[in-house]
Write a protein that holds these residues in place. Structure first.
Motif, PDB file in Angstrom:
ATOM      1  N   ASN A  66     -40.006  -7.464  79.098  1.00  0.00           N
ATOM      2  CA  ASN A  66     -40.760  -6.269  79.459  1.00  0.00           C
ATOM      3  C   ASN A  66     -40.540  -5.183  78.407  1.00  0.00           C
ATOM      4  OD1 ASN A  66     -42.433  -5.094  81.742  1.00  0.00           O
ATOM      5  ND2 ASN A  66     -40.968  -3.461  81.372  1.00  0.00           N
ATOM      6  N   LEU A  67     -41.587  -4.434  78.113  1.00  0.00           N
ATOM      7  CA  LEU A  67     -41.526  -3.267  77.233  1.00  0.00           C
ATOM      8  C   LEU A  67     -42.256  -2.150  77.952  1.00  0.00           C
ATOM      9  CD1 LEU A  67     -40.795  -2.001  74.491  1.00  0.00           C
ATOM     10  CD2 LEU A  67     -43.009  -2.818  73.643  1.00  0.00           C
ATOM     11  N   GLU A  68     -41.576  -1.017  78.093  1.00  0.00           N
ATOM     12  CA  GLU A  68     -42.157   0.098  78.829  1.00  0.00           C
ATOM     13  C   GLU A  68     -42.048   1.361  78.008  1.00  0.00           C
ATOM     14  OE1 GLU A  68     -42.086   3.621  81.483  1.00  0.00           O
ATOM     15  OE2 GLU A  68     -40.264   2.775  80.657  1.00  0.00           O
ATOM     16  N   CYS A  69     -43.123   2.159  77.993  1.00  0.00           N
ATOM     17  CA  CYS A  69     -43.110   3.446  77.306  1.00  0.00           C
ATOM     18  C   CYS A  69     -43.865   4.462  78.147  1.00  0.00           C
ATOM     19  CB  CYS A  69     -43.777   3.329  75.936  1.00  0.00           C
ATOM     20  SG  CYS A  69     -43.892   4.914  75.057  1.00  0.00           S
ATOM     21  N   HIS A  70     -43.194   5.585  78.383  1.00  0.00           N
ATOM     22  CA  HIS A  70     -43.868   6.709  79.021  1.00  0.00           C
ATOM     23  C   HIS A  70     -43.454   7.982  78.294  1.00  0.00           C
ATOM     24  CE1 HIS A  70     -40.001   6.838  81.262  1.00  0.00           C
ATOM     25  NE2 HIS A  70     -40.220   8.143  81.278  1.00  0.00           N
ATOM     26  N   GLU A  89     -31.571  -1.230  77.792  1.00  0.00           N
ATOM     27  CA  GLU A  89     -31.318  -0.126  76.868  1.00  0.00           C
ATOM     28  C   GLU A  89     -32.541   0.785  76.857  1.00  0.00           C
ATOM     29  OE1 GLU A  89     -28.599  -2.666  73.786  1.00  0.00           O
ATOM     30  OE2 GLU A  89     -30.734  -3.082  73.927  1.00  0.00           O
ATOM     31  N   GLU A  90     -32.326   2.020  76.416  1.00  0.00           N
ATOM     32  CA  GLU A  90     -33.424   2.989  76.417  1.00  0.00           C
ATOM     33  C   GLU A  90     -33.344   3.860  75.175  1.00  0.00           C
ATOM     34  OE1 GLU A  90     -35.511   6.080  79.560  1.00  0.00           O
ATOM     35  OE2 GLU A  90     -33.428   5.528  79.865  1.00  0.00           O
ATOM     36  N   THR A 112     -36.520  18.957  68.741  1.00  0.00           N
ATOM     37  CA  THR A 112     -37.662  18.199  68.268  1.00  0.00           C
ATOM     38  C   THR A 112     -37.280  17.203  67.180  1.00  0.00           C
ATOM     39  OG1 THR A 112     -39.093  20.064  68.789  1.00  0.00           O
ATOM     40  CG2 THR A 112     -39.960  18.452  67.227  1.00  0.00           C
ATOM     41  N   GLY A 113     -37.762  15.974  67.347  1.00  0.00           N
ATOM     42  CA  GLY A 113     -37.514  14.928  66.364  1.00  0.00           C
ATOM     43  C   GLY A 113     -36.230  14.147  66.593  1.00  0.00           C
ATOM     44  N   SER A 114     -35.393  14.591  67.490  1.00  0.00           N
ATOM     45  CA  SER A 114     -34.128  13.901  67.750  1.00  0.00           C
ATOM     46  C   SER A 114     -34.368  12.602  68.503  1.00  0.00           C
ATOM     47  CB  SER A 114     -33.192  14.792  68.556  1.00  0.00           C
ATOM     48  OG  SER A 114     -32.875  15.950  67.819  1.00  0.00           O
ATOM     49  N   ILE A 115     -33.453  11.643  68.305  1.00  0.00           N
ATOM     50  CA  ILE A 115     -33.531  10.335  68.947  1.00  0.00           C
ATOM     51  C   ILE A 115     -32.243  10.103  69.720  1.00  0.00           C
ATOM     52  CG2 ILE A 115     -33.699   7.850  68.580  1.00  0.00           C
ATOM     53  CD1 ILE A 115     -35.300   8.466  66.030  1.00  0.00           C
ATOM     54  N   ILE A 116     -32.374   9.665  70.959  1.00  0.00           N
ATOM     55  CA  ILE A 116     -31.219   9.379  71.809  1.00  0.00           C
ATOM     56  C   ILE A 116     -31.274   7.911  72.189  1.00  0.00           C
ATOM     57  CG2 ILE A 116     -30.074   9.902  73.996  1.00  0.00           C
ATOM     58  CD1 ILE A 116     -32.523  12.433  73.102  1.00  0.00           C
ATOM     59  N   PHE A 117     -30.183   7.187  71.976  1.00  0.00           N
ATOM     60  CA  PHE A 117     -30.092   5.785  72.385  1.00  0.00           C
ATOM     61  C   PHE A 117     -29.134   5.704  73.563  1.00  0.00           C
ATOM     62  CE2 PHE A 117     -27.858   1.681  72.226  1.00  0.00           C
ATOM     63  CZ  PHE A 117     -28.933   0.850  72.490  1.00  0.00           C
ATOM     64  N   SER A 118     -29.592   5.151  74.663  1.00  0.00           N
ATOM     65  CA  SER A 118     -28.757   4.940  75.847  1.00  0.00           C
ATOM     66  C   SER A 118     -28.488   3.446  75.965  1.00  0.00           C
ATOM     67  CB  SER A 118     -29.461   5.443  77.110  1.00  0.00           C
ATOM     68  OG  SER A 118     -29.707   6.829  77.004  1.00  0.00           O
ATOM     69  N   ALA A 119     -27.224   3.069  75.776  1.00  0.00           N
ATOM     70  CA  ALA A 119     -26.849   1.664  75.841  1.00  0.00           C
ATOM     71  C   ALA A 119     -26.940   1.153  77.278  1.00  0.00           C
ATOM     72  CB  ALA A 119     -25.428   1.485  75.300  1.00  0.00           C
ATOM     73  N   TRP A 141     -36.729  -1.653  77.165  1.00  0.00           N
ATOM     74  CA  TRP A 141     -37.112  -3.052  77.005  1.00  0.00           C
ATOM     75  C   TRP A 141     -36.128  -3.945  77.741  1.00  0.00           C
ATOM     76  CZ3 TRP A 141     -35.459   0.360  73.414  1.00  0.00           C
ATOM     77  CH2 TRP A 141     -34.202   0.147  72.851  1.00  0.00           C
ATOM     78  N   LYS A 142     -36.640  -5.092  78.169  1.00  0.00           N
ATOM     79  CA  LYS A 142     -35.818  -6.099  78.831  1.00  0.00           C
ATOM     80  C   LYS A 142     -36.005  -7.416  78.081  1.00  0.00           C
ATOM     81  CE  LYS A 142     -36.167  -4.066  83.414  1.00  0.00           C
ATOM     82  NZ  LYS A 142     -36.686  -4.204  84.776  1.00  0.00           N
ATOM     83  N   SER A 143     -34.886  -8.108  77.880  1.00  0.00           N
ATOM     84  CA  SER A 143     -34.926  -9.422  77.244  1.00  0.00           C
ATOM     85  C   SER A 143     -34.112 -10.387  78.096  1.00  0.00           C
ATOM     86  CB  SER A 143     -34.333  -9.339  75.830  1.00  0.00           C
ATOM     87  OG  SER A 143     -32.934  -9.129  75.909  1.00  0.00           O
TER      88      SER A 143
END
Length: 153
Positions: A66-70, A89-90, A112-119, A141-143
């Motif tokens: 699954n791939l999700e974007c909102h 992960e997000e 603005t422009g920052s990226i956050i990765f949630s493990a 995403w789900k794998s």
């Protein structure tokens, strides 16, 4: 062939059509996301109690379960949700505004422009820390590994 046998054959065919119809519907409903363009102006913004949300896609792909974007917009001072965790992960990309995010148990303020990765399985949340609306892309995403992700909390 007797009348009874004909009824039995017809009933069997009808009963078999139901699960076949369900399978056909599900395979169409869950087909892989093809290469696509999602025009910002064609995605309906739905009002929420904290701002608004645009759901771009939520579907399997050729390589992901699954791939999700909102895209969410938070009004000043609003929080999307209490700290939570999930096995996928997000990735969050700040489109505009200033947000405060919970990452590794610490609150961080970014713009603005920052990226956050949630493990996977890490507590996280996001709050509008500015005086104007804050908008961000959320991509999850789900794998095959997602369901086996080791809980770290």
């Amino acid at each position: 062939m007797t009348k009874r046998e004909i009824y039995l054959v017809v009933a069997t065919v009808l009963v078999m059509c139901i699960p076949m119809s369900i399978l056909a519907y599900q395979s169409k409903q869950f087909s892989n996301l093809p290469s696509s363009v999602f025009d910002w102006n064609s995605i309906k913004a739905v009002k929420t109690k904290t701002g608004e949300k645009r759901q771009f896609f939520d579907s399997p792909t050729a390589t992901l379960d699954n791939l999700e974007c909102h895209v969410s917009t938070l009004n000043p001072g609003e929080t999307a949700h209490p700290p939570h965790q999930h096995p996928e992960e997000e990735l969050t990309i700040v489109k505009e505004g200033t947000v405060e995010v919970l990452v590794n148990g610490e609150l961080k303020k970014v713009g603005t422009g920052s990226i956050i990765f949630s493990a996977a399985n890490q507590l996280h949340n996001i709050k509008n820390a500015g005086t104007t609306p804050a908008t961000y892309y959320a991509i999850k995403w789900k794998s095959a590994k997602t369901t086996n992700a080791v809980k770290t909390n």
